[in-house]
Design a protein around this motif. Sequence first.
Motif, PDB file in Angstrom:
ATOM      1  N   UNK A 291       0.830  -1.213   0.000  1.00 58.75           N
ATOM      2  CA  UNK A 291       0.000   0.000   0.000  1.00 58.75           C
ATOM      3  C   UNK A 291       0.861   1.258   0.000  1.00 58.75           C
ATOM      4  N   UNK A 292       1.884   1.256   0.834  1.00 55.53           N
ATOM      5  CA  UNK A 292       2.750   2.425   0.960  1.00 55.53           C
ATOM      6  C   UNK A 292       3.567   2.619  -0.310  1.00 55.53           C
ATOM      7  N   UNK A 293       4.071   1.555  -0.886  1.00 57.93           N
ATOM      8  CA  UNK A 293       4.830   1.665  -2.137  1.00 57.93           C
ATOM      9  C   UNK A 293       3.958   2.268  -3.226  1.00 57.93           C
ATOM     10  N   UNK A 294       2.749   1.774  -3.366  1.00 56.14           N
ATOM     11  CA  UNK A 294       1.838   2.284  -4.390  1.00 56.14           C
ATOM     12  C   UNK A 294       1.515   3.761  -4.159  1.00 56.14           C
ATOM     13  N   UNK A 295       1.120   4.104  -2.940  1.00 57.67           N
ATOM     14  CA  UNK A 295       0.734   5.480  -2.633  1.00 57.67           C
ATOM     15  C   UNK A 295       1.921   6.434  -2.733  1.00 57.67           C
ATOM     16  N   UNK A 296       3.080   6.033  -2.238  1.00 59.78           N
ATOM     17  CA  UNK A 296       4.258   6.893  -2.282  1.00 59.78           C
ATOM     18  C   UNK A 296       4.730   7.109  -3.719  1.00 59.78           C
ATOM     19  N   UNK A 297       4.640   6.091  -4.536  1.00 59.85           N
ATOM     20  CA  UNK A 297       5.032   6.217  -5.942  1.00 59.85           C
ATOM     21  C   UNK A 297       4.078   7.135  -6.686  1.00 59.85           C
ATOM     22  N   UNK A 298       2.795   6.978  -6.440  1.00 57.63           N
ATOM     23  CA  UNK A 298       1.813   7.862  -7.068  1.00 57.63           C
ATOM     24  C   UNK A 298       2.010   9.306  -6.600  1.00 57.63           C
ATOM     25  N   UNK A 299       2.319   9.489  -5.324  1.00 55.12           N
ATOM     26  CA  UNK A 299       2.582  10.815  -4.777  1.00 55.12           C
ATOM     27  C   UNK A 299       3.847  11.406  -5.418  1.00 55.12           C
ATOM     28  N   UNK A 300       4.898  10.620  -5.536  1.00 52.94           N
ATOM     29  CA  UNK A 300       6.145  11.096  -6.136  1.00 52.94           C
ATOM     30  C   UNK A 300       5.909  11.561  -7.573  1.00 52.94           C
ATOM     31  N   UNK A 301       5.033  10.868  -8.284  1.00 53.64           N
ATOM     32  CA  UNK A 301       4.732  11.253  -9.668  1.00 53.64           C
ATOM     33  C   UNK A 301       3.853  12.500  -9.725  1.00 53.64           C
ATOM     34  N   UNK A 302       2.794  12.531  -8.948  1.00 49.29           N
ATOM     35  CA  UNK A 302       1.838  13.631  -9.066  1.00 49.29           C
ATOM     36  C   UNK A 302       2.313  14.924  -8.414  1.00 49.29           C
ATOM     37  N   UNK A 303       3.092  14.835  -7.350  1.00 50.06           N
ATOM     38  CA  UNK A 303       3.518  16.035  -6.622  1.00 50.06           C
ATOM     39  C   UNK A 303       4.957  16.433  -6.949  1.00 50.06           C
ATOM     40  N   UNK A 304       5.830  15.452  -7.087  1.00 50.30           N
ATOM     41  CA  UNK A 304       7.251  15.757  -7.238  1.00 50.30           C
ATOM     42  C   UNK A 304       7.759  15.599  -8.672  1.00 50.30           C
ATOM     43  N   UNK A 305       6.893  15.208  -9.598  1.00 48.69           N
ATOM     44  CA  UNK A 305       7.266  15.168 -11.004  1.00 48.69           C
ATOM     45  C   UNK A 305       8.060  13.961 -11.463  1.00 48.69           C
ATOM     46  N   UNK A 306       8.149  12.932 -10.627  1.00 50.77           N
ATOM     47  CA  UNK A 306       8.842  11.715 -11.035  1.00 50.77           C
ATOM     48  C   UNK A 306       7.922  10.890 -11.928  1.00 50.77           C
ATOM     49  N   UNK A 307       8.503  10.012 -12.713  1.00 50.05           N
ATOM     50  CA  UNK A 307       7.716   9.088 -13.524  1.00 50.05           C
ATOM     51  C   UNK A 307       7.466   7.825 -12.696  1.00 50.05           C
ATOM     52  N   UNK A 308       6.203   7.406 -12.620  1.00 52.37           N
ATOM     53  CA  UNK A 308       5.840   6.219 -11.838  1.00 52.37           C
ATOM     54  C   UNK A 308       6.188   4.971 -12.645  1.00 52.37           C
ATOM     55  N   UNK A 309       7.368   4.452 -12.392  1.00 50.19           N
ATOM     56  CA  UNK A 309       7.878   3.284 -13.117  1.00 50.19           C
ATOM     57  C   UNK A 309       8.161   2.160 -12.132  1.00 50.19           C
ATOM     58  N   UNK A 310       8.344   0.961 -12.636  1.00 50.00           N
ATOM     59  CA  UNK A 310       8.746  -0.138 -11.741  1.00 50.00           C
ATOM     60  C   UNK A 310      10.048   0.177 -10.997  1.00 50.00           C
ATOM     61  N   UNK A 311      10.961   0.892 -11.656  1.00 50.85           N
ATOM     62  CA  UNK A 311      12.223   1.256 -11.009  1.00 50.85           C
ATOM     63  C   UNK A 311      11.977   2.205  -9.837  1.00 50.85           C
ATOM     64  N   UNK A 312      11.092   3.186 -10.025  1.00 48.54           N
ATOM     65  CA  UNK A 312      10.763   4.107  -8.935  1.00 48.54           C
ATOM     66  C   UNK A 312      10.157   3.334  -7.771  1.00 48.54           C
ATOM     67  N   UNK A 313       9.251   2.417  -8.062  1.00 41.21           N
ATOM     68  CA  UNK A 313       8.606   1.656  -6.992  1.00 41.21           C
ATOM     69  C   UNK A 313       9.620   0.818  -6.214  1.00 41.21           C
ATOM     70  N   UNK A 314      10.627   0.297  -6.891  1.00 38.12           N
ATOM     71  CA  UNK A 314      11.664  -0.459  -6.185  1.00 38.12           C
ATOM     72  C   UNK A 314      12.526   0.468  -5.329  1.00 38.12           C
ATOM     73  N   UNK A 315      12.803   1.676  -5.822  1.00 38.32           N
ATOM     74  CA  UNK A 315      13.542   2.649  -5.011  1.00 38.32           C
ATOM     75  C   UNK A 315      12.742   3.010  -3.772  1.00 38.32           C
ATOM     76  N   UNK A 316      11.453   3.251  -3.951  1.00 38.66           N
ATOM     77  CA  UNK A 316      10.581   3.583  -2.816  1.00 38.66           C
ATOM     78  C   UNK A 316      10.588   2.431  -1.819  1.00 38.66           C
TER      79      UNK A 316
END
Length: 65
Positions: A27-52
């Motif tokens: 849940x946290x990985x999904x929400x944090x990745x979506x937040x990183x994309x929508x607020x911080x301008x990151x692309x929500x990718x599998x790589x980002x989710x693994x970093x999170x």
Amino acid sequence: MTRKTADCRKYPSETNCTLTLTGEEDEVVRAASEHAASVHGHEDTPELREQVRGMLEDADEKVSA
């Protein structure tokens, strides 16, 4: 079951974001990745989710299922 936490305050950002998310790991990985994309301008990718996932910490509280 140990809950996980992602805390934006621990990472520098232009917006000085203060969001903290706590919940089950997926849940946290999904929400944090979506937040990183929508607020911080990151692309929500599998790589980002693994970093999170790698940055998550155990939450202070434990709950039983």
